[in-house]
Design a protein around this motif. Structure first.
Motif, PDB file in Angstrom:
ATOM      1  N   LEU A  25      56.302 -53.201 -10.161  1.00 50.45           N
ATOM      2  CA  LEU A  25      55.645 -53.112 -11.456  1.00 50.45           C
ATOM      3  C   LEU A  25      56.159 -54.229 -12.356  1.00 50.45           C
ATOM      4  O   LEU A  25      57.346 -54.542 -12.342  1.00 50.45           O
ATOM      5  CB  LEU A  25      55.926 -51.758 -12.118  1.00 50.45           C
ATOM      6  CG  LEU A  25      55.469 -50.499 -11.385  1.00 50.45           C
ATOM      7  CD1 LEU A  25      55.894 -49.254 -12.178  1.00 50.45           C
ATOM      8  CD2 LEU A  25      53.968 -50.500 -11.158  1.00 50.45           C
ATOM      9  N   LYS A  26      55.253 -54.806 -13.151  1.00 47.34           N
ATOM     10  CA  LYS A  26      55.610 -55.868 -14.094  1.00 47.34           C
ATOM     11  C   LYS A  26      55.693 -55.295 -15.506  1.00 47.34           C
ATOM     12  O   LYS A  26      54.866 -54.467 -15.902  1.00 47.34           O
ATOM     13  CB  LYS A  26      54.561 -56.980 -14.086  1.00 47.34           C
ATOM     14  CG  LYS A  26      54.262 -57.573 -12.723  1.00 47.34           C
ATOM     15  CD  LYS A  26      53.277 -58.724 -12.832  1.00 47.34           C
ATOM     16  CE  LYS A  26      51.903 -58.314 -13.329  1.00 47.34           C
ATOM     17  NZ  LYS A  26      51.118 -57.575 -12.328  1.00 47.34           N
ATOM     18  N   THR A  27      56.659 -55.772 -16.279  1.00 51.29           N
ATOM     19  CA  THR A  27      56.749 -55.357 -17.679  1.00 51.29           C
ATOM     20  C   THR A  27      55.564 -55.924 -18.467  1.00 51.29           C
ATOM     21  O   THR A  27      54.996 -56.963 -18.109  1.00 51.29           O
ATOM     22  CB  THR A  27      58.051 -55.867 -18.322  1.00 51.29           C
ATOM     23  OG1 THR A  27      58.110 -57.298 -18.174  1.00 51.29           O
ATOM     24  CG2 THR A  27      59.273 -55.219 -17.688  1.00 51.29           C
ATOM     25  N   ASN A  28      55.207 -55.239 -19.540  1.00 54.48           N
ATOM     26  CA  ASN A  28      54.105 -55.684 -20.396  1.00 54.48           C
ATOM     27  C   ASN A  28      54.620 -56.704 -21.412  1.00 54.48           C
ATOM     28  O   ASN A  28      54.704 -56.449 -22.607  1.00 54.48           O
ATOM     29  CB  ASN A  28      53.490 -54.474 -21.115  1.00 54.48           C
ATOM     30  CG  ASN A  28      52.370 -54.869 -22.053  1.00 54.48           C
ATOM     31  OD1 ASN A  28      51.650 -55.837 -21.814  1.00 54.48           O
ATOM     32  ND2 ASN A  28      52.228 -54.132 -23.141  1.00 54.48           N
ATOM     33  N   THR A  29      54.981 -57.888 -20.897  1.00 49.45           N
ATOM     34  CA  THR A  29      55.641 -58.896 -21.740  1.00 49.45           C
ATOM     35  C   THR A  29      55.062 -60.296 -21.535  1.00 49.45           C
ATOM     36  O   THR A  29      55.661 -61.272 -21.964  1.00 49.45           O
ATOM     37  CB  THR A  29      57.156 -58.932 -21.439  1.00 49.45           C
ATOM     38  OG1 THR A  29      57.349 -59.061 -20.011  1.00 49.45           O
ATOM     39  CG2 THR A  29      57.846 -57.663 -21.914  1.00 49.45           C
ATOM     40  N   PHE A  30      53.905 -60.399 -20.918  1.00 53.54           N
ATOM     41  CA  PHE A  30      53.364 -61.709 -20.546  1.00 53.54           C
ATOM     42  C   PHE A  30      53.262 -62.660 -21.735  1.00 53.54           C
ATOM     43  O   PHE A  30      53.554 -63.845 -21.618  1.00 53.54           O
ATOM     44  CB  PHE A  30      51.982 -61.533 -19.906  1.00 53.54           C
ATOM     45  CG  PHE A  30      51.269 -62.823 -19.637  1.00 53.54           C
ATOM     46  CD1 PHE A  30      51.626 -63.616 -18.567  1.00 53.54           C
ATOM     47  CD2 PHE A  30      50.242 -63.262 -20.476  1.00 53.54           C
ATOM     48  CE1 PHE A  30      50.975 -64.824 -18.317  1.00 53.54           C
ATOM     49  CE2 PHE A  30      49.593 -64.463 -20.243  1.00 53.54           C
ATOM     50  CZ  PHE A  30      49.953 -65.242 -19.158  1.00 53.54           C
ATOM     51  N   GLY A  31      52.856 -62.185 -22.903  1.00 56.54           N
ATOM     52  CA  GLY A  31      52.598 -63.062 -24.037  1.00 56.54           C
ATOM     53  C   GLY A  31      53.797 -63.385 -24.899  1.00 56.54           C
ATOM     54  O   GLY A  31      53.653 -64.075 -25.927  1.00 56.54           O
TER      55      GLY A  31
END
Length: 319
Positions: free
Chosen positions: A61-67
């Protein structure tokens, strides 16, 4: 859970989750609210998305931090958002998935030094939250990657780092750089554990790109979009079906992708279909060098009628 490096020695491809931003846009009640800011303002939606991907069979799972790279570059305070994102993903996973700190690209006008500082700042906070696996994704260039990778491994030698570039169907990033060259140069960095491609291209074009790659000597990660968007009303909708996406991920594993997942437009349904196909068909990752040899042997067996005719000096008609 098994140590990630030990897991990477297994023959089955490692399955990531899918898109966050496009799925959040479908589910959000906040409209224009930033996806990353939802970690504080709409945490139940982000938590549900993580849980849905886990239930669908995602192993990472990837953290919701892309931006956050862009936010930090604009002088915005993002540390609270990053820590909130870490808390949500840990709550959702409950120790049942590998957790990756998601780091998006620095703005195009940042040089190598400034880009590295943005990446390192996020890595430092991730490490303080106990996250030691990282995905630097959708990069148009390698500015700051070597510096950030070196800092990470000096600070946390056991960290696992994937560096992924956004490459179009022609094999070029939006910055005009060759994807093959970027992947080759990045794979040569000793502090980088895996390299890959994500976003921009759909799974069919991603497969063609992978088949054209040289042996990079590092695990290959491939996370395509769910096809290409069509504008319906005033919304951009990705119309690639989960079954088609799953079939192509299976083929990507056979072509040398050790790590597979989804990017824009993919949903838990796409990941569920991919996981089911991998399990049902006992799909195994074939090391890229072996995949290239097998592909070359197949071409040799079947022959290329046009190429064969040219080599034999026979008459060729091309339309």
């Amino acid at each position: 859970m098994m140590n990630l490096r030990d897991r990477m020695k297994q023959p089955a491809p490692l399955l990531f989750d899918g898109g966050m931003g496009t799925l959040y846009a479908q589910r959000s009640r906040l409209g224009e609210q930033s996806c990353e800011q939802a970690c504080l303002q709409e945490p139940e939606t982000i938590l549900a998305i993580h849980r849905d991907y886990l239930t669908a069979g995602a192993q990472c799972l990837k953290t919701n931090t892309f931006g956050l790279s862009g936010m930090l570059a604009r002088g915005m305070e993002a540390d609270v958002l990053l820590r909130a994102a870490c808390g949500l993903i840990k709550e959702a996973a409950e120790g049942k998935a590998y957790l990756f700190g998601d780091i998006g690209p620095a703005p195009d006008d940042c040089g190598a030094k400034d880009s590295a500082l943005l990446y390192i700042r996020q890595m430092e906070t991730f490490l303080s939250e106990g996250i030691t696996c990282f995905l630097m994704e959708t990069l148009p260039a390698s500015h700051g990657v070597a510096e950030a990778a070196a800092w990470l491994k000096a600070r946390c030698p056991e960290a696992y780092l994937i560096v992924s570039y956004a490459v179009d169907p022609a094999g070029v990033t939006r910055g005009g750089e060759s994807g093959v060259r970027l992947l080759r140069d990045t794979a040569a960095m000793p502090q980088v554990d895996a390299v890959g491609m994500n976003c921009v291209s759909g799974p069919g074009h991603m497969l063609k790109l992978v088949q054209q790659l040289p042996d990079l000597g590092k695990p290959l990660s491939v996370m395509p979009n769910a096809g290409y968007p069509a504008v319906i009303g005033r919304r951009a909708v990705f119309q690639g079906t989960p079954d088609y996406f799953a079939d192509l991920l299976g083929q990507l594993a056979g072509a040398g992708a050790a790590i597979v997942g989804g990017c824009c437009g993919t949903t838990p349904e796409h990941i569920r279909a991919a996981g089911a196909l991998i399990a049902k068909n006992h799909v195994q990752y074939i090391p890229h060098a072996a995949a290239q040899k097998a592909s070359a042997a197949a071409r040799e067996r079947t022959g290329d009628s046009l190429l064969t005719r040219l080599k034999q000096g026979r008459r060729v008609i091309a339309v």
